[in-house]
Design a protein around this motif. Sequence first.
Motif, mmCIF file in Angstrom:
data_model
loop_
_atom_site.group_PDB
_atom_site.id
_atom_site.type_symbol
_atom_site.label_atom_id
_atom_site.label_comp_id
_atom_site.label_asym_id
_atom_site.label_seq_id
_atom_site.Cartn_x
_atom_site.Cartn_y
_atom_site.Cartn_z
ATOM 1 N N GLU A 129 -29.664 28.134 -33.016
ATOM 2 C CA GLU A 129 -30.693 27.166 -33.397
ATOM 3 C C GLU A 129 -31.745 26.963 -32.303
ATOM 4 N N TYR A 130 -31.377 27.191 -31.073
ATOM 5 C CA TYR A 130 -32.321 26.970 -29.974
ATOM 6 C C TYR A 130 -33.491 27.954 -30.003
ATOM 7 N N LEU A 131 -33.377 28.979 -30.869
ATOM 8 C CA LEU A 131 -34.454 29.967 -30.993
ATOM 9 C C LEU A 131 -35.310 29.761 -32.243
ATOM 10 N N ARG A 132 -35.076 28.702 -32.974
ATOM 11 C CA ARG A 132 -35.846 28.481 -34.202
ATOM 12 C C ARG A 132 -37.329 28.269 -33.891
ATOM 13 N N TYR A 133 -37.599 27.504 -32.852
ATOM 14 C CA TYR A 133 -38.981 27.230 -32.458
ATOM 15 C C TYR A 133 -39.312 28.055 -31.218
ATOM 16 N N ALA A 134 -40.438 28.733 -31.253
ATOM 17 C CA ALA A 134 -40.819 29.627 -30.167
ATOM 18 C C ALA A 134 -40.901 28.880 -28.840
ATOM 19 N N GLY A 135 -40.078 29.272 -27.884
ATOM 20 C CA GLY A 135 -40.100 28.678 -26.550
ATOM 21 C C GLY A 135 -40.924 29.543 -25.615
ATOM 22 N N LEU A 136 -42.235 29.301 -25.581
ATOM 23 C CA LEU A 136 -43.151 30.179 -24.859
ATOM 24 C C LEU A 136 -43.799 29.527 -23.647
ATOM 25 N N ALA A 137 -43.342 28.326 -23.303
ATOM 26 C CA ALA A 137 -43.777 27.718 -22.044
ATOM 27 C C ALA A 137 -43.110 28.448 -20.881
ATOM 28 N N THR A 138 -43.589 28.223 -19.685
ATOM 29 C CA THR A 138 -42.993 28.834 -18.497
ATOM 30 C C THR A 138 -41.497 28.505 -18.441
ATOM 31 N N GLY A 139 -40.671 29.535 -18.316
ATOM 32 C CA GLY A 139 -39.225 29.334 -18.289
ATOM 33 C C GLY A 139 -38.627 29.064 -19.647
ATOM 34 N N ARG B 245 -44.001 22.383 -20.777
ATOM 35 C CA ARG B 245 -43.930 21.521 -21.960
ATOM 36 C C ARG B 245 -43.872 20.055 -21.538
ATOM 37 N N VAL B 246 -44.601 19.232 -22.261
ATOM 38 C CA VAL B 246 -44.466 17.782 -22.131
ATOM 39 C C VAL B 246 -43.584 17.263 -23.256
ATOM 40 N N GLU B 247 -43.753 17.875 -24.423
ATOM 41 C CA GLU B 247 -42.970 17.455 -25.598
ATOM 42 C C GLU B 247 -41.588 18.103 -25.592
ATOM 43 N N ASP B 248 -40.616 17.442 -26.211
ATOM 44 C CA ASP B 248 -39.301 18.068 -26.370
ATOM 45 C C ASP B 248 -39.244 18.742 -27.742
ATOM 46 N N VAL B 249 -38.132 19.418 -28.018
ATOM 47 C CA VAL B 249 -38.038 20.203 -29.237
ATOM 48 C C VAL B 249 -38.133 19.349 -30.493
#
Length: 648
Positions: free
Chosen positions: A438-448, A592-596
């Motif tokens: 599930e942690y890959l559902r939303y693209a995590g494209l911020a640094t790190g 990121r400033v916002e959380d998932v």
Amino acid sequence: MMKAMKKIYKTLIGGSLLSLLILALFSCENYLDKAPESIVSEDMAFSNFTNFQGYIEEIYNCIPDKEKKYWTTSWNWGDDELFNLEGNFHMTHQVDIGNFWAWQGSASTWLDDDNPDPTSTDKFRHGLWAHAWYCIRKANMGIANLDKLTTATQEEKDLIAGQLYFFRAWWHFEMMQYFGGLPYIDQVLPSGEKLTLPRLTYQECADKAAADFAKAAELLPIDWDKTNVGKRTLGKNQLRINKIMALGYLGKNYLWAGSPLMKNGAQTGGANTYNYDEEYCRKAAEAFGQLLNLVESGQTQYSLAEFKYKDIYNHVRAAGATSCYSDIFYTMGQNWLMPGSTEAIFRGPSTDYNGSNWNTTKTFGPKVKGLVEHDNIIHHPTANYVNLYGMENGLPLDDPDSGFDPTHPFKNRDPRFYHDIVFDGFKYVNAAMPADMEYLRYAGLATGGTMRNPADGSRTGYFIQKLVPHQANKYDGAYNWSGNLHTYLPYMRLGDIYTMYAEACAAFGGASGQATDFSKTAEEAINTLRDRVGAGHVNAKYTSDPHKFMDEVRRERAVELSFEGFRFCDLQRWLLLTEYPYNVKTAQEFDRVEDVQFFENNDPRDAEVANFREVPILTRQFGTKNYWFPLKISDTSLYPEFPQNPGW
């Protein structure tokens, strides 16, 4: 018989350009089953339309499919794209490091092929250089035998001749873009004679190609379906060469001939980037103007595909939309319909529908934990290129009035940004996923982020979904057989024509430049494309300055035609290939400033970020020699009048 013909062709290709030019090459049709040294049977092959058309069909079959030429392939060699680390063998990376020799004999680039076969329907067996000389010879043989077409109507004679003249020019033009001026072969070269054909200048070649394209435009109909011949194959004539294709390439050929590189020669410094040959550009504008006048007056089967979406991120068209922008590049759930929509003008065959999913559709998304399956090869858009997608108001990001906010960098962007680019927080998977994925559902494209590993994620902070939808992943399964996902990149489409028309007119008249045979100015042509997507018009501060307006034309071309394989040749002909910032490829870094949870309930374009900054990945060290690709040494060693390109 087919096996014998393949052996003949393989033998010839395994030799040199000399073999291709002076030996008779033949189609695999039964009526052409001759010994390799014989002449095609004129009383059978060329006596009636059916046989003559069968002879021409093989030329269509030879058109390379850029996207599906190999298991994984590359066609974007400008500042627009790079691969993840395992893709360094691809031509994109080889160009980056200056190894332009890599085009030769490489199965993974469409410019060449180490095992070509004009009779094969295998998309892996068709390369540009490998087939061009063969097809030019075939076209010349056909033209030389037009007088044998006795059992035919005038319409049939015109259709045959028009296709032959078009293809003779088209294969020359495609090679000229990468190699410069070449011998223009416009006759059947007899076997046994010593070759002395000189390399012409680019513009000399272009003049000869223009004569052929113009002749084709005179002979061919707008729509084969409306001819007596075409009615026999009604509804299946979309790929047949017609007047619109010929006019499009006539204009493109003239515009290329009038471009800064072709007028001023290869050079560094960029001082001549706005220095066009106005005479050639006027000719280009007239050809494009005639084409666009026919289109906008409703006399053709072509129109701009609609950019109307109910859900832009998932490419779901709005209710009532009659065509779809996404359908230009891929179709899904449409019974393997060939992409192109109402807009694609020139395409080759794409009969291996599911061949798209052998790997092409699996090379655009993250490979993290097998999210997108198969080989670990990923196309990445560079951050510097993504920056060319300006704001919804039509202004570029770096304009002080654009409203671009680095704390909200994805907000109020050109609508094509949301169609083409996967950015941080984008909902990448729609279907159900295992809990540990599930942690890959939303693209995590911020640094790190979860998708920023350079080995199996994004090196740049973005992915592309213009050409392949993000649903091509393990869980949404768009690339499964049931998805009917079919991809194809057109060689020419209507959006391309509008940008080229604007550029040609701007070269001699600025924003108000205009052809005599079309009502729109250069500015209005660009605004036509922006109106289609809902972006703001070119601002007055750019229309009042010819150089600034040309910059906006070029930016529009970059955005409208992104990742379609045009950028390298554009930078090349504009004399910008060697110049900063076009020689740099960058990544986007930010926190990121916002959380998932924010992305679960809000549009990702509204997300706030911090420390938004651009970081160089590589700088291309190019000189004047890099404005042309090197020719094969085996060819340039044949005779003195066929020299190598300078610097190689």
